[in-house]
Design a protein around this motif. Structure first.
Motif, PDB file in Angstrom:
ATOM      1  N   LEU A  34       0.812  -1.214   0.000  1.00  9.62           N
ATOM      2  CA  LEU A  34       0.000   0.000   0.000  1.00  9.62           C
ATOM      3  C   LEU A  34       0.846   1.264   0.000  1.00  9.62           C
ATOM      4  N   ARG A  35       2.128   1.141   0.314  1.00  7.30           N
ATOM      5  CA  ARG A  35       3.012   2.310   0.268  1.00  7.30           C
ATOM      6  C   ARG A  35       3.342   2.706  -1.167  1.00  7.30           C
ATOM      7  N   ASP A  36       3.050   1.829  -2.105  1.00  5.76           N
ATOM      8  CA  ASP A  36       3.376   2.034  -3.521  1.00  5.76           C
ATOM      9  C   ASP A  36       2.090   2.302  -4.298  1.00  5.76           C
ATOM     10  N   PRO A  37       1.851   3.538  -4.706  1.00 10.30           N
ATOM     11  CA  PRO A  37       0.587   3.841  -5.390  1.00 10.30           C
ATOM     12  C   PRO A  37       0.409   3.055  -6.683  1.00 10.30           C
ATOM     13  N   ALA A  38       1.493   2.771  -7.391  1.00 10.74           N
ATOM     14  CA  ALA A  38       1.385   1.999  -8.628  1.00 10.74           C
ATOM     15  C   ALA A  38       0.923   0.575  -8.338  1.00 10.74           C
ATOM     16  N   ALA A  39       1.434  -0.010  -7.259  1.00 12.05           N
ATOM     17  CA  ALA A  39       1.023  -1.365  -6.886  1.00 12.05           C
ATOM     18  C   ALA A  39      -0.455  -1.404  -6.523  1.00 12.05           C
ATOM     19  N   VAL A  40      -0.924  -0.376  -5.840  1.00  9.47           N
ATOM     20  CA  VAL A  40      -2.345  -0.310  -5.479  1.00  9.47           C
ATOM     21  C   VAL A  40      -3.195  -0.173  -6.739  1.00  9.47           C
ATOM     22  N   ILE A  52     -14.390  -1.649  -2.419  1.00 11.37           N
ATOM     23  CA  ILE A  52     -13.123  -1.889  -1.736  1.00 11.37           C
ATOM     24  C   ILE A  52     -13.334  -1.614  -0.256  1.00 11.37           C
ATOM     25  N   VAL A  53     -12.985  -2.582   0.582  1.00 10.49           N
ATOM     26  CA  VAL A  53     -12.972  -2.368   2.029  1.00 10.49           C
ATOM     27  C   VAL A  53     -11.516  -2.375   2.464  1.00 10.49           C
ATOM     28  N   ASN A  54     -11.054  -1.239   2.970  1.00 13.38           N
ATOM     29  CA  ASN A  54      -9.662  -1.125   3.390  1.00 13.38           C
ATOM     30  C   ASN A  54      -9.558  -1.342   4.892  1.00 13.38           C
ATOM     31  N   ALA A  55      -9.205  -2.574   5.263  1.00 11.30           N
ATOM     32  CA  ALA A  55      -9.000  -2.917   6.674  1.00 11.30           C
ATOM     33  C   ALA A  55      -7.523  -3.098   6.987  1.00 11.30           C
ATOM     34  N   ALA A  56      -6.666  -2.598   6.104  1.00 14.42           N
ATOM     35  CA  ALA A  56      -5.215  -2.779   6.278  1.00 14.42           C
ATOM     36  C   ALA A  56      -4.634  -1.654   7.138  1.00 14.42           C
ATOM     37  N   TYR A  57      -3.665  -2.010   7.988  1.00 13.40           N
ATOM     38  CA  TYR A  57      -2.951  -1.020   8.790  1.00 13.40           C
ATOM     39  C   TYR A  57      -1.724  -1.685   9.389  1.00 13.40           C
ATOM     40  N   ARG A  58      -0.793  -0.832   9.820  1.00 12.32           N
ATOM     41  CA  ARG A  58       0.309  -1.273  10.673  1.00 12.32           C
ATOM     42  C   ARG A  58       0.495  -0.189  11.713  1.00 12.32           C
ATOM     43  N   GLN A  59       0.455  -0.571  12.972  1.00 15.49           N
ATOM     44  CA  GLN A  59       0.502   0.434  14.037  1.00 15.49           C
ATOM     45  C   GLN A  59       1.793   1.230  14.035  1.00 15.49           C
ATOM     46  N   ASP A  67      -0.427   7.054   4.367  1.00 15.17           N
ATOM     47  CA  ASP A  67      -0.196   7.209   2.929  1.00 15.17           C
ATOM     48  C   ASP A  67      -0.926   6.122   2.141  1.00 15.17           C
ATOM     49  N   GLY A  68      -0.894   4.894   2.661  1.00 13.70           N
ATOM     50  CA  GLY A  68      -1.557   3.793   1.976  1.00 13.70           C
ATOM     51  C   GLY A  68      -3.047   4.033   1.804  1.00 13.70           C
ATOM     52  N   ALA A  69      -3.677   4.596   2.825  1.00 16.57           N
ATOM     53  CA  ALA A  69      -5.113   4.896   2.724  1.00 16.57           C
ATOM     54  C   ALA A  69      -5.384   5.896   1.612  1.00 16.57           C
ATOM     55  N   ALA A  70      -4.507   6.880   1.467  1.00 20.26           N
ATOM     56  CA  ALA A  70      -4.663   7.860   0.384  1.00 20.26           C
ATOM     57  C   ALA A  70      -4.513   7.198  -0.977  1.00 20.26           C
ATOM     58  N   HIS A  71      -3.534   6.307  -1.106  1.00 14.63           N
ATOM     59  CA  HIS A  71      -3.336   5.616  -2.381  1.00 14.63           C
ATOM     60  C   HIS A  71      -4.550   4.760  -2.739  1.00 14.63           C
ATOM     61  N   VAL A  72      -5.139   4.119  -1.737  1.00 17.03           N
ATOM     62  CA  VAL A  72      -6.335   3.312  -1.984  1.00 17.03           C
ATOM     63  C   VAL A  72      -7.502   4.203  -2.423  1.00 17.03           C
ATOM     64  N   ARG A  80     -13.904   4.035  -9.991  1.00 13.64           N
ATOM     65  CA  ARG A  80     -15.312   4.167  -9.624  1.00 13.64           C
ATOM     66  C   ARG A  80     -15.782   3.027  -8.732  1.00 13.64           C
ATOM     67  N   ALA A  81     -14.930   2.644  -7.803  1.00 11.58           N
ATOM     68  CA  ALA A  81     -15.285   1.613  -6.821  1.00 11.58           C
ATOM     69  C   ALA A  81     -15.750   2.283  -5.537  1.00 11.58           C
ATOM     70  N   ARG A  82     -16.737   1.727  -4.921  1.00 10.44           N
ATOM     71  CA  ARG A  82     -17.219   2.199  -3.629  1.00 10.44           C
ATOM     72  C   ARG A  82     -16.159   1.873  -2.583  1.00 10.44           C
ATOM     73  N   LEU A  83     -15.813   2.828  -1.719  1.00 11.09           N
ATOM     74  CA  LEU A  83     -14.762   2.636  -0.730  1.00 11.09           C
ATOM     75  C   LEU A  83     -15.319   2.708   0.685  1.00 11.09           C
ATOM     76  N   VAL A  84     -14.984   1.690   1.478  1.00  8.54           N
ATOM     77  CA  VAL A  84     -15.226   1.705   2.923  1.00  8.54           C
ATOM     78  C   VAL A  84     -13.867   1.625   3.599  1.00  8.54           C
TER      79      VAL A  84
END
Length: 254
Positions: A34-40, A52-59, A67-72, A80-84
């Protein structure tokens, strides 16, 4: 409807995937950094999800959590995907008491700050997204808080949260995903309990010796940060058909 579950290898991600069934693609850190916008972008392009449900994190990793949340969010909007986006009660600290969706974030930890930054990014990039704040997630013995109880140790009496059952949380997130709602929603359990009381409830459910659950306090341990953070989920509960049970309910046999 196709679902992409980010953080799909975690406890919540696994439950979301189970409830979605064959329509879900579960993605962990090996599937996309998720740190890589191209990979996302590449992952979203391959899966072509409707949701898309983004339940990813690292404390301990700002780049993944914030940053990963922004890329997602960028990728979700582009396709045009619905994001939660799953957030946390860690965005609050300061005065003890209940916090509803109108309360501005006031984090006291780096993790809370990363979660607050993620919320700001998601809402700015994709105003139609749902930002779902939750609390301690409780499931079987493999979930984080239950595993800690099984290991034994000290649990604080002055650390209060509104734990939620993983199945209730996943069902609520999926219900919000197919709804017309946007913005911040609180998705936590109905009961406010201390970590000590929660640990005793889990020990009783799992047949453990309660003597392994030792009472302590944050103050005595010299810990800063939020002690009493109770998410008020009444507004969100009124929109849902799933019931967000309290810990005393879902952890008490009967």
């Amino acid at each position: 409807m196709r679902f992409l579950i980010l953080g799909g290898t975690g406890g919540l991600g696994a439950e979301l995937t189970r409830q979605c069934g064959p329509s879900a693609t579960a993605a962990g850190s090996r599937d996309a950094d998720l740190r890589d916008p191209a990979a996302v972008r590449d992952l979203v392009r391959r899966v072509r999800p409707d949701v898309i449900v983004n339940a990813a994190y690292r404390q301990d990793d700002w780049a993944v959590t914030a940053d990963g949340a922004a890329h997602v969010a960028v990728a979700a909007r582009a396709h045009r995907a619905r994001l939660v986006h799953v957030s946390s009660d860690a965005v609050f600290s300061g005065r003890p008491g209940r916090f509803d969706e109108t309360c501005p974030p006031c984090p006291a930890t780096m993790y809370g700050a990363a979660k607050a930054a993620a919320e700001t990014a998601v809402r700015a990039i994709d105003p139609a997204a749902v930002v779902a704040r939750t609390s301690l997630i409780v499931g079987g013995p493999q979930t984080v808080i239950a595993a800690r109880v099984h290991a034994g140790g000290v649990f604080f009496t002055d650390d209060v949260r509104c734990p939620v059952h993983v199945a209730d949380l996943a069902a609520a997130l999926l219900e919000l995903a197919v709804s017309r709602y946007a913005g911040v929603h609180h998705v936590a359990g109905a009961d406010a309990v201390s970590r000590y009381e929660l640990a005793l409830l889990i020990a009783a459910r799992d047949g453990l010796d309660p003597s392994g659950v030792v009472a302590g306090t944050r103050a005595a341990a010299g810990l800063s940060g939020a002690g009493d953070v109770r998410l008020d989920s009444a507004a969100t509960q009124a929109r849902l058909t799933v019931t967000l049970r309290g810990a005393r309910d879902f952890l008490t046999p009967g």
